[in-house]
Design an enzyme around this catalytic site. Structure first.
Site, PDB file in Angstrom:
ATOM      1  N   MET A  23       0.844  -1.198   0.000  1.00 22.30           N
ATOM      2  CA  MET A  23       0.000   0.000   0.000  1.00 22.30           C
ATOM      3  C   MET A  23       0.880   1.249   0.000  1.00 22.30           C
ATOM      4  O   MET A  23       1.532   1.563   0.989  1.00 22.30           O
ATOM      5  CB  MET A  23      -0.930  -0.014   1.207  1.00 22.30           C
ATOM      6  CG  MET A  23      -1.855  -1.219   1.254  1.00 22.30           C
ATOM      7  SD  MET A  23      -2.953  -1.233   2.705  1.00 22.30           S
ATOM      8  CE  MET A  23      -4.011   0.181   2.344  1.00 22.30           C
ATOM      9  N   SER A  24       0.868   1.967  -1.122  1.00 19.77           N
ATOM     10  CA  SER A  24       1.682   3.180  -1.247  1.00 19.77           C
ATOM     11  C   SER A  24       0.971   4.416  -0.719  1.00 19.77           C
ATOM     12  O   SER A  24       1.586   5.463  -0.560  1.00 19.77           O
ATOM     13  CB  SER A  24       2.041   3.408  -2.710  1.00 19.77           C
ATOM     14  OG  SER A  24       0.874   3.725  -3.455  1.00 19.77           O
ATOM     15  N   GLY A  25      -0.337   4.302  -0.499  1.00 22.32           N
ATOM     16  CA  GLY A  25      -1.129   5.466  -0.131  1.00 22.32           C
ATOM     17  C   GLY A  25      -1.862   6.070  -1.311  1.00 22.32           C
ATOM     18  O   GLY A  25      -2.639   7.008  -1.152  1.00 22.32           O
ATOM     19  N   GLY A  26      -1.639   5.519  -2.499  1.00 19.27           N
ATOM     20  CA  GLY A  26      -2.320   6.005  -3.688  1.00 19.27           C
ATOM     21  C   GLY A  26      -3.624   5.275  -3.940  1.00 19.27           C
ATOM     22  O   GLY A  26      -3.992   4.334  -3.231  1.00 19.27           O
ATOM     23  N   ASP A  28      -4.568   3.342  -6.538  1.00 21.80           N
ATOM     24  CA  ASP A  28      -4.495   1.999  -7.099  1.00 21.80           C
ATOM     25  C   ASP A  28      -4.264   0.931  -6.036  1.00 21.80           C
ATOM     26  O   ASP A  28      -5.013  -0.053  -5.953  1.00 21.80           O
ATOM     27  CB  ASP A  28      -3.386   1.938  -8.149  1.00 21.80           C
ATOM     28  CG  ASP A  28      -3.590   2.921  -9.279  1.00 21.80           C
ATOM     29  OD1 ASP A  28      -4.759   3.170  -9.624  1.00 21.80           O
ATOM     30  OD2 ASP A  28      -2.601   3.439  -9.806  1.00 21.80           O
ATOM     31  N   SER A  29      -3.239   1.096  -5.225  1.00 23.86           N
ATOM     32  CA  SER A  29      -2.936   0.072  -4.213  1.00 23.86           C
ATOM     33  C   SER A  29      -4.005   0.026  -3.133  1.00 23.86           C
ATOM     34  O   SER A  29      -4.286  -1.043  -2.572  1.00 23.86           O
ATOM     35  CB  SER A  29      -1.567   0.324  -3.594  1.00 23.86           C
ATOM     36  OG  SER A  29      -1.502   1.582  -2.959  1.00 23.86           O
ATOM     37  N   LEU A  48       5.895   0.958   2.792  1.00 23.92           N
ATOM     38  CA  LEU A  48       7.330   1.128   2.960  1.00 23.92           C
ATOM     39  C   LEU A  48       7.687   2.598   3.135  1.00 23.92           C
ATOM     40  O   LEU A  48       7.291   3.439   2.321  1.00 23.92           O
ATOM     41  CB  LEU A  48       8.078   0.577   1.751  1.00 23.92           C
ATOM     42  CG  LEU A  48       7.810  -0.887   1.388  1.00 23.92           C
ATOM     43  CD1 LEU A  48       8.668  -1.300   0.203  1.00 23.92           C
ATOM     44  CD2 LEU A  48       8.064  -1.796   2.581  1.00 23.92           C
ATOM     45  N   CYS A 116      13.927  -0.140  -8.159  1.00 25.87           N
ATOM     46  CA  CYS A 116      13.145  -0.242  -6.924  1.00 25.87           C
ATOM     47  C   CYS A 116      12.282  -1.495  -6.942  1.00 25.87           C
ATOM     48  O   CYS A 116      12.213  -2.236  -5.958  1.00 25.87           O
ATOM     49  CB  CYS A 116      12.285   1.003  -6.757  1.00 25.87           C
ATOM     50  SG  CYS A 116      11.330   1.041  -5.229  1.00 25.87           S
ATOM     51  N   GLY A 140      -0.727  -2.602  -6.855  1.00 25.53           N
ATOM     52  CA  GLY A 140      -1.648  -1.838  -7.686  1.00 25.53           C
ATOM     53  C   GLY A 140      -1.131  -1.541  -9.070  1.00 25.53           C
ATOM     54  O   GLY A 140      -1.648  -0.642  -9.741  1.00 25.53           O
ATOM     55  N   CYS A 213       9.852   9.371  -7.097  1.00 27.48           N
ATOM     56  CA  CYS A 213       9.369   9.618  -5.742  1.00 27.48           C
ATOM     57  C   CYS A 213      10.363  10.364  -4.856  1.00 27.48           C
ATOM     58  O   CYS A 213       9.965  11.166  -4.015  1.00 27.48           O
ATOM     59  CB  CYS A 213       8.946   8.309  -5.069  1.00 27.48           C
ATOM     60  SG  CYS A 213      10.260   7.111  -4.856  1.00 27.48           S
TER      61      CYS A 213
END
Length: 395
Positions: A23-26, A28-29, A48, A116, A140, A213
């Protein structure tokens, strides 16, 4: 007895299937985690912490900052799953940021997202997923994976060609791919946002990230100069014909194919053809000198069934992408004593060492990813040899 597979192609009921959701916070995820939870999977959310911008200004187009971690945590609370934030800053700095800076200083144009995914996200995070007893790691990304009927999974272009992220995932290993799942690969972004609203997620209208990022202001040179103070050397801007046209403050300020912002005046449109980091020179010339028909690769990751050591003498008909914004185009993959060689069916412009060349089974929608590698800088021309535009473009 027929084995019933769940929506992730795993022979277990969803409730008995543990999934780690990256979960990136966006948007999609977040939608991936929420969809899996709604389907009844045992979902664990993981975010992360990759770096700390401190007082950096967060704006639309920047990603992975403190706000994103907060958004991921809020989504996890909304859908009712456990959520963990892992400090991977040192791993990310060593595996991605340092290599990014070194590559730029060497006159290349690196893609840190590939590195990455190859290391921190899919290697280290997959190790964590296994430690947690997960059956799958879900992300995502807009890409498809399918069971090949051989006990392994294949990687394919997403249904929405405009969102397809297979270019950034070619370095995924077979072992990683077998555990990874990409639930959004069959839909488009509009549908994803609609699902976010339907699932009651507060980030449904959150802007997409666009910058690298760890470079939220888009100024790569600032990051590199801070990491490697004094490493960049000023030098000459030289025309393909040998004329010195001006001076520059470091090759890291330029990329192959660049036209604007060269800091020189000329009666003809000039483009960056090559970055000579050793000699601190920026080589420029006319647009036609950017065109090439052959590419060589290093750091190759191969996902095809036919081993690279068993390529037929006449090569293999494939399609390749040399930039994420370009569609796959017909080519031929060959092996010779120097290694792998890509022969392009038509000229490509602006092909830079350090970029990725991704190999597909064909140029059609939903094509399978066969692998790829990093575009290799060609050896320098022998002393006294005439410098051809093609050789100069990638040497």
């Amino acid at each position: 007895m027929t084995t019933i597979l769940n929506s992730l192609d795993i022979a277990k009921p969803p409730a008995a299937t543990r999934v780690v959701a990256a979960m990136s916070g966006g948007v999609d995820s977040s939608v991936v985690a929420a969809l899996l939870k709604r389907e009844g999977y045992d979902v664990i959310g993981v975010t992360l912490q990759l770096y700390d911008h401190g007082a950096a200004v967060h704006r639309a187009g920047a990603c992975c900052a403190g706000q994103d971690i907060h958004d991921a945590r809020r989504v996890a609370e909304t859908i009712g799953i456990p959520h963990y934030v892992l400090d991977y800053e040192s791993r990310f700095r060593d595996a991605v940021i340092e290599r990014f800076a070194e590559s730029y200083l060497a006159g290349e144009t690196p893609i840190p997202c590939v590195e990455c995914n190859r290391t921190v996200k899919f290697r280290d995070l997959l190790d964590l997923a296994r430690e947690l007893g997960a059956d799958a790691l879900a992300t995502g990304h807009y890409v498809l994976s399918r069971d090949l009927g051989s006990g392994h999974r294949g990687l394919f272009r997403a249904a929405d060609a405009n969102r397809d992220q297979s270019y950034f995932l070619y370095a995924t290993t077979q072992e990683q791919l077998d555990l990874l799942r990409f639930p959004l690969g069959h839909i488009d972004k509009a549908r994803t946002r609609a699902l976010a609203a339907e699932l009651g997620l507060a980030i449904a209208d959150k802007p997409d990230s666009q910058d690298i990022c760890f470079v939220p202001n888009g100024r790569y040179a600032d990051v590199i100069e801070r990491l490697k103070p004094g490493a960049s050397r000023p030098g000459e801007i030289v025309h393909l014909d040998g004329r010195v046209l001006g001076r520059h403050e470091g090759v890291l300020h330029y990329t192959v194919g660049q036209r604007k912002g060269l800091g020189i005046s000329s009666g003809e449109p000039l483009y960056v053809l090559r970055l000579d980091a050793d000699g601190a020179r920026v080589i420029v010339g006319p647009r036609e000198a950017l065109s090439i028909r052959e590419i060589r690769l290093r750091d190759i990751n191969w996902l095809g069934e036919t081993g690279l050591d068993r390529l037929p003498p006449e090569g293999l008909e494939v399609a390749v992408r040399v930039r994420s914004t370009r569609p796959p185009r017909p080519a031929r993959l060959l092996r010779d004593p120097e290694g792998l060689r890509i022969e392009l069916a038509a000229d490509e412009e602006g092909v830079s060492p350090g970029q990725a060349c991704v190999i597909y089974a064909d140029a059609g929608p939903g094509a399978r990813v066969l692998g790829g590698g990093t575009i290799l800088r060609r050896p320098a021309e022998p002393a006294g040899a005439p410098a051809s535009p093609v050789a100069l473009a990638l040497s």
